[in-house]
Each structure stands twice: as structure tokens, then as C-alpha cells.
Design an enzyme around this catalytic site. Structure first.
Site, PDB file in Angstrom:
ATOM      1  N   ASP A  12      -1.792 -12.509  -2.040  1.00 23.07           N
ATOM      2  CA  ASP A  12      -2.171 -11.860  -0.782  1.00 23.07           C
ATOM      3  C   ASP A  12      -1.382 -10.585  -0.507  1.00 23.07           C
ATOM      4  OD1 ASP A  12      -3.903 -14.006  -0.393  1.00 23.07           O
ATOM      5  OD2 ASP A  12      -2.382 -15.158   0.676  1.00 23.07           O
ATOM      6  N   LYS A  15      -4.043  -6.861  -2.963  1.00 20.25           N
ATOM      7  CA  LYS A  15      -4.591  -6.424  -4.261  1.00 20.25           C
ATOM      8  C   LYS A  15      -6.025  -5.912  -4.124  1.00 20.25           C
ATOM      9  CE  LYS A  15      -3.770 -10.537  -5.920  1.00 20.25           C
ATOM     10  NZ  LYS A  15      -3.035 -11.150  -4.793  1.00 20.25           N
ATOM     11  N   GLY A  39      -8.633 -14.760  -2.551  1.00 23.52           N
ATOM     12  CA  GLY A  39      -9.415 -14.131  -1.489  1.00 23.52           C
ATOM     13  C   GLY A  39      -8.924 -12.700  -1.401  1.00 23.52           C
ATOM     14  N   HIS A  40      -9.722 -11.763  -1.849  1.00 21.83           N
ATOM     15  CA  HIS A  40      -9.310 -10.348  -1.911  1.00 21.83           C
ATOM     16  C   HIS A  40     -10.117  -9.549  -0.894  1.00 21.83           C
ATOM     17  CE1 HIS A  40      -7.828 -10.920  -6.342  1.00 21.83           C
ATOM     18  NE2 HIS A  40      -7.220 -11.700  -5.481  1.00 21.83           N
ATOM     19  N   GLN A 221      -3.807 -14.183  -7.380  1.00 25.26           N
ATOM     20  CA  GLN A 221      -2.551 -14.851  -7.024  1.00 25.26           C
ATOM     21  C   GLN A 221      -1.385 -13.859  -7.195  1.00 25.26           C
ATOM     22  OE1 GLN A 221      -4.831 -17.022  -9.275  1.00 25.26           O
ATOM     23  NE2 GLN A 221      -5.690 -17.188  -7.243  1.00 25.26           N
TER      24      GLN A 221
HETATM   25  P1  GDP Z   1      -5.069 -10.009  -1.842  1.00 27.75           P
HETATM   26  O1  GDP Z   1      -5.343 -11.452  -2.045  1.00 27.75           O
HETATM   27  O2  GDP Z   1      -3.840  -9.558  -2.559  1.00 27.75           O
HETATM   28  O3  GDP Z   1      -6.242  -9.133  -2.154  1.00 27.75           O
HETATM   29  O4  GDP Z   1      -4.759  -9.845  -0.289  1.00 27.75           O
HETATM   30  P2  GDP Z   1      -5.594 -10.490   0.926  1.00 27.75           P
HETATM   31  O5  GDP Z   1      -6.865  -9.764   1.067  1.00 27.75           O
HETATM   32  O6  GDP Z   1      -5.643 -11.967   0.796  1.00 27.75           O
HETATM   33  O7  GDP Z   1      -4.612 -10.215   2.129  1.00 27.75           O
HETATM   34  C1  GDP Z   1      -4.210  -8.940   2.478  1.00 27.75           C
HETATM   35  C2  GDP Z   1      -4.605  -8.680   3.928  1.00 27.75           C
HETATM   36  O8  GDP Z   1      -3.923  -7.534   4.400  1.00 27.75           O
HETATM   37  C3  GDP Z   1      -6.062  -8.376   4.093  1.00 27.75           C
HETATM   38  O9  GDP Z   1      -6.472  -8.840   5.350  1.00 27.75           O
HETATM   39  C4  GDP Z   1      -6.130  -6.850   4.049  1.00 27.75           C
HETATM   40  O10 GDP Z   1      -7.238  -6.321   4.760  1.00 27.75           O
HETATM   41  C5  GDP Z   1      -4.841  -6.498   4.734  1.00 27.75           C
HETATM   42  N1  GDP Z   1      -4.183  -5.267   4.278  1.00 27.75           N
HETATM   43  C6  GDP Z   1      -4.091  -4.757   3.027  1.00 27.75           C
HETATM   44  N2  GDP Z   1      -3.291  -3.662   3.037  1.00 27.75           N
HETATM   45  C7  GDP Z   1      -2.885  -3.483   4.312  1.00 27.75           C
HETATM   46  C8  GDP Z   1      -2.024  -2.551   4.958  1.00 27.75           C
HETATM   47  O11 GDP Z   1      -1.440  -1.665   4.353  1.00 27.75           O
HETATM   48  N3  GDP Z   1      -1.831  -2.712   6.310  1.00 27.75           N
HETATM   49  C9  GDP Z   1      -2.450  -3.692   7.024  1.00 27.75           C
HETATM   50  N4  GDP Z   1      -2.200  -3.768   8.324  1.00 27.75           N
HETATM   51  N5  GDP Z   1      -3.268  -4.581   6.448  1.00 27.75           N
HETATM   52  C10 GDP Z   1      -3.464  -4.497   5.111  1.00 27.75           C
HETATM   53  P1  IMO Z   2      -4.946 -14.223  -3.976  1.00 30.12           P
HETATM   54  O1  IMO Z   2      -5.607 -13.798  -5.270  1.00 30.12           O
HETATM   55  C1  IMO Z   2      -2.075 -16.863  -2.022  1.00 30.12           C
HETATM   56  C2  IMO Z   2      -1.613 -20.868  -3.719  1.00 30.12           C
HETATM   57  C3  IMO Z   2      -2.062 -22.047  -2.886  1.00 30.12           C
HETATM   58  C4  IMO Z   2      -1.064 -23.098  -3.350  1.00 30.12           C
HETATM   59  C5  IMO Z   2      -0.931 -22.798  -4.836  1.00 30.12           C
HETATM   60  C6  IMO Z   2      -1.800 -23.655  -5.745  1.00 30.12           C
HETATM   61  O2  IMO Z   2      -5.814 -14.101  -2.789  1.00 30.12           O
HETATM   62  O3  IMO Z   2      -3.623 -13.571  -3.835  1.00 30.12           O
HETATM   63  P2  IMO Z   2      -4.421 -23.640  -6.249  1.00 30.12           P
HETATM   64  O4  IMO Z   2      -5.583 -23.838  -5.339  1.00 30.12           O
HETATM   65  O5  IMO Z   2      -4.405 -22.340  -6.968  1.00 30.12           O
HETATM   66  O6  IMO Z   2      -4.199 -24.806  -7.177  1.00 30.12           O
HETATM   67  O7  IMO Z   2      -3.124 -23.662  -5.256  1.00 30.12           O
HETATM   68  O8  IMO Z   2      -1.295 -21.427  -4.987  1.00 30.12           O
HETATM   69  N1  IMO Z   2      -2.640 -19.825  -3.958  1.00 30.12           N
HETATM   70  C7  IMO Z   2      -2.633 -18.625  -3.355  1.00 30.12           C
HETATM   71  N2  IMO Z   2      -1.821 -18.122  -2.400  1.00 30.12           N
HETATM   72  N3  IMO Z   2      -3.050 -16.093  -2.563  1.00 30.12           N
HETATM   73  C8  IMO Z   2      -3.850 -16.571  -3.532  1.00 30.12           C
HETATM   74  O9  IMO Z   2      -4.756 -15.808  -4.176  1.00 30.12           O
HETATM   75  C9  IMO Z   2      -3.694 -17.907  -3.948  1.00 30.12           C
HETATM   76  N4  IMO Z   2      -4.305 -18.694  -4.851  1.00 30.12           N
HETATM   77  C10 IMO Z   2      -3.640 -19.852  -4.859  1.00 30.12           C
HETATM   78  O10 IMO Z   2      -1.945 -21.769  -1.510  1.00 30.12           O
HETATM   79  O11 IMO Z   2       0.184 -22.886  -2.753  1.00 30.12           O
HETATM   80 MG    MG Z   3      -5.708 -13.197  -0.940  1.00 34.35          MG
END
Ligand code: GDP
Ligand code: IMO
Ligand code: MG
Length: 420
Positions: A12, A15, A39-40, A221
Site C-alpha cells: 500500500d 504503487k 489493491g492498487h 505487496q
Molecule cells: P498500492 O497498493 O501500493 O497501490 O497502494 P494503495 O492504493 O493500496 O494505497 C495507497 C493509497 O494512497 C491510495 O488510496 C492512493 O490513492 C493514495 N495515495 C497515493 N499516493 C498518495 C499521495 O501522495 N498522497 C495522498 N494523500 N494519497 C496518496
Molecule cells: P498491495 O499490492 C498490504 C497482507 C495481508 C496479511 C498478509 C498475508 O495492495 O500493496 P495474504 O492474503 O496475502 O495471504 O495476506 O499480507 N497483504 C497486504 N498488505 N497491501 C497488500 O497488497 C497486501 N497483500 C497482502 O494483510 O497481513
Molecule cells: Mg494496496
């Protein structure tokens, strides 16, 4: 130019947003591990897209997106993702979405096994309950069902029967659950197979013909969820670090030119496991509220804490990072003072070097001055407040690695390119 992008923390890191930005100059974007545990998020003109399986490059026209052999695919989720993107006006077809014939399929019994294990208070690790671990277990045990197996109805029938014969008694014995009916799964998955088949291909052959194109590898991840190098057993079931990008995509003949590591300006984690800089106080709440730190896949509140440079230094080495993207700097905007972990003390040993068991460490912090300025609308590095630039430089110095981009908001355009 071939670029691998990975998360440097516990996932998270942002990415998705960075893939959407970087893929402007790329031809092909590939997911190489994980599944719909990811979840991206990409936000465009206030509209939020969350990708679980399809690479985050799909929103840009003319890009080819692929899901490699190293990923695990829940067909229901993939089909739903194709459907909702199509409804949002994004063209998805077998021309711009390719799925490896060798990727493994998540079955209903994988999801059940995952959920049942999570019911065990002692053994639970806070998974996403998407069946990821059990699917990889079957892959390694050689019971797995791949895309190539699914799309051949007769072969699929045999494989599924074999699997249920083995798993149903286990469900009954270990969990007291009644198990699964062959007919229901067979019919459901046969229908999925028909939809998925046109997208599936041998990616090795397909990519080899396109090897002059530029590739972007989308890690899912993060480094400390890696099955080998993460905070085991509180990890995911795949290799999340950059070295897996080629293997998980069938692109072993390619050489990555750069490895980009993404980190937030603080730290978050979802699920169980050690987290040395975690804040269970008002500042932690502040990060969660201002940073909207709730899982993009499960909606769970993310645990939040200060930036941990010890972890990041390890991640830079593990991934051989060429440059860093620092995201969510704007979330620090309101803070008077910011703490950064620059060292650990060990609870019961005097050993130096990186402590493999993070549950035994206490962070040593450096405190720096905050900038108390809204950075969300800043687009030039020189315009960032001095204290914010000092924060960036401190990270670079500590990691001996340059920060190439600073992200200051969730919107696509909220990004600052930094000349190095
Ligand atoms: P990922 O799994 O690495 O793709 O990240 P996620 O999408 O799960 O979580 C990142 C969250 O931060 C999302 O809700 C993005 O919209 C948000 N986000 C990404 N970059 C920024 C930033 O620079 N500032 C803020 N405020 N939100 C951001
Ligand atoms: P993105 O790509 C954050 C965490 C789960 C748990 C552990 C194992 O959005 O960054 P799993 O279901 O993979 O067997 O769970 O890994 N986890 C993540 N945490 N971002 C993710 O993906 C994750 N994918 C798995 O919360 O701790
Ligand atoms: Mg994510």
C-alpha cells in the site's frame, strides 16, 4: 528501458498511482506475483479505480497489460474487474490484456482454507482471506490448476475431481465443514474458462517477439511481506522483491534497466506481525484519518507509524533499488514535529546488523521539524518548504539512494519530479 517497480514497506505504498504515472513511457505492464490480495489505487479527475489483478497501466490508451505465471488468479475477480472497467469506458480486449497460461487459479476451496485458518486465534496472520496462500500451496505441492488446465474442460474435470477427493475429507476431518460439490464448481469455473480463454496465451513466446518493447513490472505487496525476506510468518505467500519480476513474467531473456522502490513518507501495515514504529496513539489516528489508511481490498484499518529507515535501508539492498519514489508526503503537512527511526536497540542481544526478528527491537528516533504548509498543490521540487526538502534529503542520505519523485496527493497529477 525496462523498469521494475516494487513496494519497500508492507504494501500500500502507492504503487498503483506511480505505475499509472510511469507507464506513460512504457509499452507493456506486467503483474508478476500475488493475486487479488493486492489493491492498487489510481485517482483520475476525482474518479477512483482500484485494481486487484489487472495492471494499473490499463487506464492509458495503447498499453498492453499482462498477468504473469507468478501471479494467482481468481477468475471471478478478474472477470468482474474486466466488466467494471468496460462499464467505465475502458476498452479491454484480448489485444490489450494477456494472461499467462501458466498462472495458477484460485479455487473456492482455497478461499475456504484461508478463511478457516484465519479463525484459529493462534495461527491466524490477518490474511486478506482471498485464498492466496492455499493456492500457492497447491502450486508448490503440484496439485494446482493453471489457466491452461482450466480452459481444457476434460482435463479440468479430472483435476478438479482429484483435488476434491483429497480436500473434502480434510475439510470434514479438520474443520467439520461439509466440503464442496464437484458439479457446482465445475459449472461455475467452466463458464469462467470460456470468458478467460481468449485472453490467455504463452507469455514467453508472446513477449519474446516483443522483447524490444519497454516493460514495466508492477510489484504487489511489499518487501516485508516477501515470503523469504519479510516478517515471516506474517507475510504473503509469494516473492515480492524485484528479482522475481522476470521469473514471474516469463521474461528471463530480459534485463531490467532500473528498479524503482516506492515508500510512503511514514509506515503502514495491515494484518498481524511486528511493526517497530507503530503508533497506537493520536498521531497514529492522525495518519489513518488524513491518509485514509483503510485497506483498498478488505477495508480494514491500516496500522500506522513513523517512517522506519532501518527497514528501508534493508529494502533498498534486497531490491537493488536504483531510485525511490516517496509518496504521501502531504500527509505529514500538519505535523509540528516528525520522528524517523534511524536505528534499533535489541531487547535481548547485543548483535549488530539487521535484526531478522523485528519483534525484538525498539526503535531509536531522530526528531525533525515539520513544515506546517499544504504541499498538495506544489508541482516543483524547489517550491516545497525547506523542512520538507530536508526530510527528503535526510532519507536519501541515510539510504544512499536518490528520491526521483515525490507524490503529494492521491490525484494523478499530484507528483513532483526531482532533478538529481
Ligand atoms: P498500492 O497498493 O501500493 O497501490 O497502494 P494503495 O492504493 O493500496 O494505497 C495507497 C493509497 O494512497 C491510495 O488510496 C492512493 O490513492 C493514495 N495515495 C497515493 N499516493 C498518495 C499521495 O501522495 N498522497 C495522498 N494523500 N494519497 C496518496
Ligand atoms: P498491495 O499490492 C498490504 C497482507 C495481508 C496479511 C498478509 C498475508 O495492495 O500493496 P495474504 O492474503 O496475502 O495471504 O495476506 O499480507 N497483504 C497486504 N498488505 N497491501 C497488500 O497488497 C497486501 N497483500 C497482502 O494483510 O497481513
Ligand atoms: Mg494496496
Amino acid at each position: 528501458m525496462n523498469t521494475v517497480l516494487v513496494g519497500l514497506q508492507w504494501g500500500d505504498e502507492g504503487k498503483g498511482k506511480i505505475i499509472d504515472y510511469l507507464c506513460r513511457n512504457k509499452d507493456i505492464i506486467v503483474r508478476f506475483q500475488g493475486g487479488n490480495n493486492a489493491g492498487h489505487t489510481v485517482v483520475i479527475n476525482g474518479k477512483k479505480f482500484v485494481f486487484h489483478l489487472i495492471p494499473s497501466g490499463i487506464l492509458r490508451q495503447g498499453k498492453i497489460c499482462a498477468i504473469g505465471n507468478g501471479a494467482v488468479i481468481d477468475p471471478a475477480v478478474l472477470i468482474e474487474e474486466i466488466k467494471s472497467l468496460t462499464e467505465a469506458g475502458i476498452m479491454i480486449s484480448p489485444d490489450n490484456l494477456k494472461i499467462s497460461l501458466l498462472a495458477h487459479i484460485i479455487m473456492p476451496y482455497h478461499r475456504l482454507m484461508d478463511a478457516l485458518r484465519e479463525k484459529n486465534e493462534i495461527r491466524k496472520i490477518g490474511t486478506t482471506k482471498r485464498g492466496i496462500g492455499p493456492c500457492y500451496m497447491d502450486k508448490v505441492s503440484r496439485f494446482g490448476i493453471r489457466v491452461v488446465d482450466l480452459i481444457d474442460p476434460h482435463f479440468f474435470e479430472c483435476k478438479l475431481k482429484e483435488n476434491l477427493k483429497e480436500k473434502n475429507p480434510l475439510f470434514k476431518k479438520v474443520y467439520g465443514d461439509k466440503g464442496f460439490s464437484f458439479k457446482a464448481i465445475y459449472e461455475e469455473y467452466n463458464a469462467f474458462a470460456k470468458i478467460i480463454k481468449p485472453y490467455s496465451c504463452d507469455l514467453v513466446d508472446y513477449f519474446y517477439k516483443l522483447k524490444e518493447k519497454s516493460f514495466l513490472f508492477e510489484g504487489a505487496q511489499g518487501t516485508f511481506l516477501d515470503v523469504d525476506f519479510g516478517t515471516y510468518p506474517y507475510v504473503t505467500s509469494s516473492t515480492t522483491i524485484a528479482t522475481n519480476a522476470l521469473c514471474g513474467s516469463g521474461l528471463s531473456f530480459l534485463k531490467p534497466d532500473e528498479i524503482i522502490g516506492v515508500t510512503k513518507a511514514y509506515t503502514t501495515r495491515v494484518g498481524e506481525g511486528p511493526f517497530p514504529t507503530e503508533l497506537e496513539d493520536k498521531t497514529g489516528e492522525y495518519f489513518r484519518n488524513k491518509g485514509k489508511e483503510f485497506g483498498a481490498t478488505t477495508g480494514r484499518p491500516r496500522r500506522c507509524g513513523w517512517l522506519d529507515l532501518m527497514l528501508l535501508r534493508r529494502a533498498v539492498i534486497l531490491n537493488n533499488v536504483s531510485k525511490i519514489v516517496l509518496t504521501k508526503l502531504d500527509i505529514l503537512d500538519d505535523l509540528e514535529e516528525i520522528k524517523v527511526c534511524i536505528d534499533y536497540t535489541l531487547k535481548d542481544s547485543a548483535s549488530t546488523g539487521f535484526p531478522v526478528d523485528l519483534s525484538k527491537v525498539t526503535p531509536v528516533y531522530k526528531t525533525v521539524k515539520g513544515w506546517k504548509t499544504n504541499t498538495e498543490n506544489i508541482r516543483r521540487y524547489e517550491e516545497l518548504p525547506l523542512e520538507a526538502r530536508n526530510y527528503v534529503t535526510m532519507i536519501e542520505d541515510y539510504l544512499s539512494c536518490k528520491i526521483a519523485y515525490v507524490s503529494v496527493g492521491e490525484m494523478r497529477e499530484a507528483i513532483i519530479e526531482k532533478d538529481n
